[in-house]
Design an enzyme around this catalytic site. Structure first.
Site, PDB file in Angstrom:
ATOM      1  N   ASP A 185      16.140  -6.554   2.864  1.00  0.00           N
ATOM      2  CA  ASP A 185      15.961  -5.401   1.975  1.00  0.00           C
ATOM      3  C   ASP A 185      16.135  -5.912   0.548  1.00  0.00           C
ATOM      4  O   ASP A 185      17.234  -6.277   0.129  1.00  0.00           O
ATOM      5  CB  ASP A 185      17.005  -4.318   2.296  1.00  0.00           C
ATOM      6  CG  ASP A 185      16.832  -3.093   1.409  1.00  0.00           C
ATOM      7  OD1 ASP A 185      16.120  -3.173   0.381  1.00  0.00           O
ATOM      8  OD2 ASP A 185      17.418  -2.045   1.745  1.00  0.00           O
TER       9      ASP A 185
ATOM     10  N   ASN B 194       6.664 -10.155  -3.239  1.00  0.00           N
ATOM     11  CA  ASN B 194       5.567  -9.178  -3.159  1.00  0.00           C
ATOM     12  C   ASN B 194       6.046  -7.729  -3.069  1.00  0.00           C
ATOM     13  O   ASN B 194       5.336  -6.824  -3.511  1.00  0.00           O
ATOM     14  CB  ASN B 194       4.690  -9.517  -1.947  1.00  0.00           C
ATOM     15  CG  ASN B 194       3.786  -8.366  -1.567  1.00  0.00           C
ATOM     16  OD1 ASN B 194       2.750  -8.125  -2.205  1.00  0.00           O
ATOM     17  ND2 ASN B 194       4.181  -7.592  -0.554  1.00  0.00           N
TER      18      ASN B 194
ATOM     19  N   LYS C  57       7.564  -4.232 -13.904  1.00  0.00           N
ATOM     20  CA  LYS C  57       6.627  -5.365 -13.802  1.00  0.00           C
ATOM     21  C   LYS C  57       6.654  -6.198 -15.093  1.00  0.00           C
ATOM     22  O   LYS C  57       6.510  -7.418 -15.047  1.00  0.00           O
ATOM     23  CB  LYS C  57       5.216  -4.876 -13.495  1.00  0.00           C
ATOM     24  CG  LYS C  57       5.054  -4.252 -12.096  1.00  0.00           C
ATOM     25  CD  LYS C  57       5.337  -5.224 -10.967  1.00  0.00           C
ATOM     26  CE  LYS C  57       4.797  -4.695  -9.631  1.00  0.00           C
ATOM     27  NZ  LYS C  57       5.178  -5.540  -8.475  1.00  0.00           N
TER      28      LYS C  57
ATOM     29  N   TYR D 147       7.404   1.866 -13.221  1.00  0.00           N
ATOM     30  CA  TYR D 147       6.639   0.754 -12.624  1.00  0.00           C
ATOM     31  C   TYR D 147       6.278  -0.324 -13.647  1.00  0.00           C
ATOM     32  O   TYR D 147       6.564  -1.501 -13.456  1.00  0.00           O
ATOM     33  CB  TYR D 147       5.385   1.311 -11.959  1.00  0.00           C
ATOM     34  CG  TYR D 147       4.581   0.309 -11.178  1.00  0.00           C
ATOM     35  CD1 TYR D 147       4.940  -0.036  -9.872  1.00  0.00           C
ATOM     36  CD2 TYR D 147       3.442  -0.289 -11.718  1.00  0.00           C
ATOM     37  CE1 TYR D 147       4.190  -0.946  -9.150  1.00  0.00           C
ATOM     38  CE2 TYR D 147       2.688  -1.198 -11.000  1.00  0.00           C
ATOM     39  CZ  TYR D 147       3.071  -1.518  -9.712  1.00  0.00           C
ATOM     40  OH  TYR D 147       2.328  -2.422  -8.995  1.00  0.00           O
TER      41      TYR D 147
HETATM   42  N1  NAP Z   1      -2.150  -1.850  -4.327  1.00  0.00           N
HETATM   43  C1  NAP Z   1      -2.454  -2.072  -5.604  1.00  0.00           C
HETATM   44  O1  NAP Z   1      -3.484  -1.595  -6.117  1.00  0.00           O
HETATM   45  C2  NAP Z   1      -1.561  -2.928  -6.450  1.00  0.00           C
HETATM   46  C3  NAP Z   1      -1.952  -3.171  -7.790  1.00  0.00           C
HETATM   47  C4  NAP Z   1      -1.157  -3.983  -8.591  1.00  0.00           C
HETATM   48  C5  NAP Z   1       0.009  -4.544  -8.048  1.00  0.00           C
HETATM   49  N2  NAP Z   1       0.365  -4.286  -6.749  1.00  0.00           N
HETATM   50  C6  NAP Z   1       1.598  -4.908  -6.249  1.00  0.00           C
HETATM   51  O2  NAP Z   1       1.347  -5.573  -5.040  1.00  0.00           O
HETATM   52  C7  NAP Z   1       2.534  -5.607  -4.223  1.00  0.00           C
HETATM   53  C8  NAP Z   1       2.225  -5.089  -2.833  1.00  0.00           C
HETATM   54  O3  NAP Z   1       1.724  -3.759  -2.970  1.00  0.00           O
HETATM   55  P1  NAP Z   1       0.926  -3.001  -1.808  1.00  0.00           P
HETATM   56  O4  NAP Z   1      -0.220  -2.355  -2.464  1.00  0.00           O
HETATM   57  O5  NAP Z   1       0.724  -3.887  -0.638  1.00  0.00           O
HETATM   58  O6  NAP Z   1       1.985  -1.853  -1.488  1.00  0.00           O
HETATM   59  P2  NAP Z   1       2.410  -1.150  -0.113  1.00  0.00           P
HETATM   60  O7  NAP Z   1       1.281  -1.111   0.827  1.00  0.00           O
HETATM   61  O8  NAP Z   1       3.039   0.133  -0.546  1.00  0.00           O
HETATM   62  O9  NAP Z   1       3.513  -2.147   0.469  1.00  0.00           O
HETATM   63  C9  NAP Z   1       4.724  -2.325  -0.206  1.00  0.00           C
HETATM   64  C10 NAP Z   1       5.570  -3.262   0.607  1.00  0.00           C
HETATM   65  O10 NAP Z   1       6.831  -3.432  -0.102  1.00  0.00           O
HETATM   66  C11 NAP Z   1       7.868  -3.182   0.826  1.00  0.00           C
HETATM   67  N3  NAP Z   1       9.105  -2.758   0.200  1.00  0.00           N
HETATM   68  C12 NAP Z   1       9.317  -1.725  -0.641  1.00  0.00           C
HETATM   69  N4  NAP Z   1      10.626  -1.647  -0.942  1.00  0.00           N
HETATM   70  C13 NAP Z   1      11.247  -2.660  -0.285  1.00  0.00           C
HETATM   71  C14 NAP Z   1      12.585  -3.103  -0.171  1.00  0.00           C
HETATM   72  N5  NAP Z   1      13.604  -2.471  -0.785  1.00  0.00           N
HETATM   73  N6  NAP Z   1      12.851  -4.200   0.581  1.00  0.00           N
HETATM   74  C15 NAP Z   1      11.857  -4.837   1.236  1.00  0.00           C
HETATM   75  N7  NAP Z   1      10.574  -4.446   1.206  1.00  0.00           N
HETATM   76  C16 NAP Z   1      10.273  -3.368   0.446  1.00  0.00           C
HETATM   77  C17 NAP Z   1       7.311  -2.120   1.768  1.00  0.00           C
HETATM   78  O11 NAP Z   1       8.102  -2.043   2.937  1.00  0.00           O
HETATM   79  P3  NAP Z   1       8.161  -0.694   3.861  1.00  0.00           P
HETATM   80  O12 NAP Z   1       6.964  -0.752   4.766  1.00  0.00           O
HETATM   81  O13 NAP Z   1       9.464  -0.812   4.568  1.00  0.00           O
HETATM   82  O14 NAP Z   1       8.102   0.488   2.916  1.00  0.00           O
HETATM   83  C18 NAP Z   1       5.910  -2.698   1.992  1.00  0.00           C
HETATM   84  O15 NAP Z   1       5.971  -3.749   2.929  1.00  0.00           O
HETATM   85  C19 NAP Z   1       3.565  -4.735  -4.974  1.00  0.00           C
HETATM   86  O16 NAP Z   1       4.446  -5.544  -5.703  1.00  0.00           O
HETATM   87  C20 NAP Z   1       2.696  -3.909  -5.913  1.00  0.00           C
HETATM   88  O17 NAP Z   1       3.405  -3.488  -7.043  1.00  0.00           O
HETATM   89  C21 NAP Z   1      -0.385  -3.494  -5.954  1.00  0.00           C
END
Ligand code: NAP
Length: 218
Positions: free
Chosen positions: A53, A76, A146, A142
């Protein structure tokens, strides 16, 4: 064989990064706060799940102790709140915990060994919303978190030898639970630059910010 830890790898971009690294011959640890979710993802890749976590320094310390050698760290895990930055102190604390303090603790624990073995790759999954050049945008805390992760990337890279590379990247707008279904990129496309940075060759860059494998402004 290089060993990689990807946080928040049970779904979304993290899972795609983990798969990409495994396809490139690395042994991958699927970091997940929910061990069952981590195991389900790990089964799909024939990888190992690691309960971690990122919002809890104790959980991070325990995970690091159980993980064994880590050559590649991909920070990530991320959370996306809503509303205005000053309206939700809880979101601010959680955002900073997951996207700044957690990556800090992991680098604190893992970088010394990377330095002593003369090899390490650290990728901080950031966002264009964390760029001052883009106005530190996005909802709630957010963009602030970042931006702080970007600053941590610069400061960390400066204090580590060139054998341990620390870079930040923006995946673009990606179809995940965070990005939503209208997003323009698949998780695999969003993962590509992180996979590239996680496997950089010895003369690759450090302390920089990338999107689509190209440098972008902080
Ligand atoms: N999607 C986009 O368009 C986008 C754009 C720019 C940047 N990003 C960045 O890319 C990364 C991945 O995003 P995503 O789109 O794949 O998001 P996502 O589908 O919402 O997945 C987020 C992941 O982070 C985990 N997480 C959240 N809080 C946590 C904690 N306290 N400890 C451990 N794990 C935790 C979640 O676990 P649970 O399943 O347990 O909730 C999930 O595995 C993030 O850093 C995000 O800011 C995404």
């Amino acid at each position: 064989m290089r060993r990689a830890l990807v946080t928040g790898a049970n779904r979304g971009i993290g899972f795609a990064i983990a798969k990409g690294l495994q396809d490139r011959g690395l042994e991958v640890l699927i970091g997940a706060r929910n061990l069952e979710a981590g195991k389900q993802a790990a089964t799909k890749l024939n990888a190992t799940a690691l309960k971690i976590d990122i919002a809890d320094p104790r959980s991070i310390a325990d995970a690091v102790q159980n993980a064994g050698q880590i050559d590649v760290l991909v920070n990530n895990a991320g959370v996306l709140g809503s509303g205005r930055v000053l309206d939700d102190p809880e979101d601010f604390a959680d955002s900073m915990a997951v996207m700044v303090h957690g990556p800090y603790w992991l680098m604190h624990h893992l970088a010394p060994r990377m330095v002593s073995q003369g090899y390490g790759r650290i990728v901080n999954v950031s966002s264009g919303w964390g760029a001052f050049s883009d106005g530190v945008a996005g909802p709630a805390a957010y963009g602030v978190a970042k931006a702080a992760l970007n600053a941590l990337t610069v400061a960390t890279a400066r204090t580590l030898p060139g054998t341990v590379k620390v870079n930040a990247m923006c995946p673009g707008w990606v179809r995940t639970r965070m990005g939503g279904t209208a997003a323009t990129k698949s998780p695999e496309e969003g993962a590509d630059t992180a996979i590239w940075l996680a496997t950089l060759c010895d003369d690759g860059p450090t302390g920089k910010f990338f999107r689509d494998r190209k440098p972008i402004d902080w």
